[in-house]
Design an enzyme around this catalytic site. Structure first.
Site, PDB file in Angstrom:
ATOM      1  N   GLU A   1      -5.270  -4.915  10.521  1.00  0.00           N
ATOM      2  CA  GLU A   1      -4.210  -3.938  10.776  1.00  0.00           C
ATOM      3  C   GLU A   1      -4.485  -3.224  12.097  1.00  0.00           C
ATOM      4  O   GLU A   1      -5.279  -2.267  12.129  1.00  0.00           O
ATOM      5  CB  GLU A   1      -4.159  -2.899   9.657  1.00  0.00           C
ATOM      6  CG  GLU A   1      -3.866  -3.460   8.289  1.00  0.00           C
ATOM      7  CD  GLU A   1      -3.270  -2.402   7.357  1.00  0.00           C
ATOM      8  OE1 GLU A   1      -2.183  -2.651   6.831  1.00  0.00           O
ATOM      9  OE2 GLU A   1      -3.870  -1.336   7.175  1.00  0.00           O
TER      10      GLU A   1
ATOM     11  N   SER B   1       3.709  -2.347  10.242  1.00  0.00           N
ATOM     12  CA  SER B   1       5.171  -2.444  10.426  1.00  0.00           C
ATOM     13  C   SER B   1       5.752  -3.790   9.993  1.00  0.00           C
ATOM     14  O   SER B   1       6.668  -4.302  10.640  1.00  0.00           O
ATOM     15  CB  SER B   1       5.552  -2.106  11.866  1.00  0.00           C
ATOM     16  OG  SER B   1       5.163  -0.776  12.184  1.00  0.00           O
TER      17      SER B   1
ATOM     18  N   ASN C   1       0.877  -1.168   0.000  1.00  0.00           N
ATOM     19  CA  ASN C   1       0.000   0.000   0.000  1.00  0.00           C
ATOM     20  C   ASN C   1       0.918   1.223   0.000  1.00  0.00           C
ATOM     21  O   ASN C   1       1.502   1.553   1.025  1.00  0.00           O
ATOM     22  CB  ASN C   1      -0.883  -0.026   1.258  1.00  0.00           C
ATOM     23  CG  ASN C   1      -1.724   1.236   1.402  1.00  0.00           C
ATOM     24  OD1 ASN C   1      -1.782   2.059   0.490  1.00  0.00           O
ATOM     25  ND2 ASN C   1      -2.366   1.388   2.556  1.00  0.00           N
TER      26      ASN C   1
ATOM     27  N   GLY D   1       2.920   2.075  10.851  1.00  0.00           N
ATOM     28  CA  GLY D   1       3.909   3.146  10.699  1.00  0.00           C
ATOM     29  C   GLY D   1       4.631   3.501  11.987  1.00  0.00           C
ATOM     30  O   GLY D   1       5.286   4.531  12.072  1.00  0.00           O
TER      31      GLY D   1
HETATM   32  P1  13P Z   1       3.228   0.209   7.684  1.00  0.00           P
HETATM   33  O1  13P Z   1       3.706  -1.066   7.033  1.00  0.00           O
HETATM   34  O2  13P Z   1       3.987   1.424   7.231  1.00  0.00           O
HETATM   35  O3  13P Z   1       3.146   0.087   9.172  1.00  0.00           O
HETATM   36  O4  13P Z   1       1.728   0.467   7.167  1.00  0.00           O
HETATM   37  C1  13P Z   1       0.805  -0.576   7.248  1.00  0.00           C
HETATM   38  C2  13P Z   1      -0.390  -0.181   6.488  1.00  0.00           C
HETATM   39  O5  13P Z   1      -1.125   0.704   6.875  1.00  0.00           O
HETATM   40  C3  13P Z   1      -0.660  -0.876   5.217  1.00  0.00           C
HETATM   41  O6  13P Z   1      -1.928  -0.604   4.753  1.00  0.00           O
END
Ligand code: 13P
Length: 248
Positions: A166, A212, A9, A172
């Site tokens: 998620e 992450s 994404n 993030g």
């Molecule tokens: P990260 O991998 O940056 O934590 O983001 C996860 C995410 O929101 C994917 O849709």
């Protein structure tokens, strides 16, 4: 046998030039894997990326759609617009859209229904906030989000759907849910789907983990029995990092 699906994404990142550079770095290496690989790129890059991935194993996804066929919805993108470009997957109900753009369980459901009606494959995101987790509400939240997102969806459409768990506090932040914890929640989502449908559907549906995910933790996460792939944010923006996950 569920085929793992690793989806990048890209969120609001990459100009067209940057997108093409990344795709060119990815494409030959992706052909060496058996997992399904999807990149969900910004609307502006979809057409160019579509041409660049022709003849490769990379599949194309968008990050949002509107639930109407068309009309006076300034700034929105319809399913037909995406289909016309050759988009196959669409992320629906990402926590950033719920949080910053006020998407609700109801609009998520409308989008899932429209995507299926049109022949787009939804990647439906669910997950709890840190506050909800600390209040022991994780199961309650993912149950509500899953049930509402799937309301009115017929059994025969379920094959087209991917769910992404998620946890918002893991997005993030560099904090991942432990693979065991993620598996427990994902197994629970599978139970919710079992009670809405049946054993066959709950065993067939693919449920990803997101938050992450990196090359260094991908294999541990992917080795869990109920986790069928990853929805990757930050680590999908750089070829080496994303390929490290694809080749977990
Ligand atoms: P990260 O991998 O940056 O934590 O983001 C996860 C995410 O929101 C994917 O849709």
């Amino acid at each position: 046998m569920r085929i793992p699906i690793i989806a990048g994404n890209w969120k609001m990142n990459k100009t067209n030039n940057e997108a093409l550079q990344l795709v060119n770095e990815l494409k030959t290496h992706v052909n060496e894997t058996d997992v399904e690989v999807v990149i969900c790129v910004p609307f502006t890059a979809l057409s160019e990326v579509r041409k660049a991935i022709e003849g490769t194993k990379i599949k194309l996804g968008a990050q949002n759609i509107h639930w109407e066929d068309g009309g006076a919805y300034t700034g929105e993108i319809s399913p037909d617009m995406l289909l016309n470009i050759g988009v196959e997957y669409v992320i629906i109900g990402h926590s950033e859209r719920r949080q910053y753009f006020h998407e609700s369980d109801e609009t998520v459901n409308l989008k899932v229904k429209k995507a299926l009606e049109k022949g787009l494959k939804p990647i439906v995101c669910v997950g709890e906030t840190l506050e909800e987790r600390e209040a022991n509400k994780t199961f309650e939240v993912v149950k509500r989000q899953t049930e509402k997102a799937l309301q009115g969806i017929k059994e025969e459409s379920m094959e087209q759907i991917v769910i992404a768990y998620e946890p918002i506090w893991a997005i993030g932040t560099g904090k991942t849910a432990s693979s065991g914890d993620a598996n427990t929640v994902i197994a629970y989502i599978r139970e919710v789907i079992q009670s809405l449908y049946n054993d066959t559907i709950s065993e067939m549906i693919r449920i990803q983990y997101g938050g992450s995910v990196k090359a260094s933790n991908a294999s541990e996460i992917m080795n869990e029995a109920d986790i069928d792939g990853a929805l990757v944010g930050g680590a999908s923006l750089e070829a080496e990092a994303f390929l490290g996950i694809v080749h977990f």
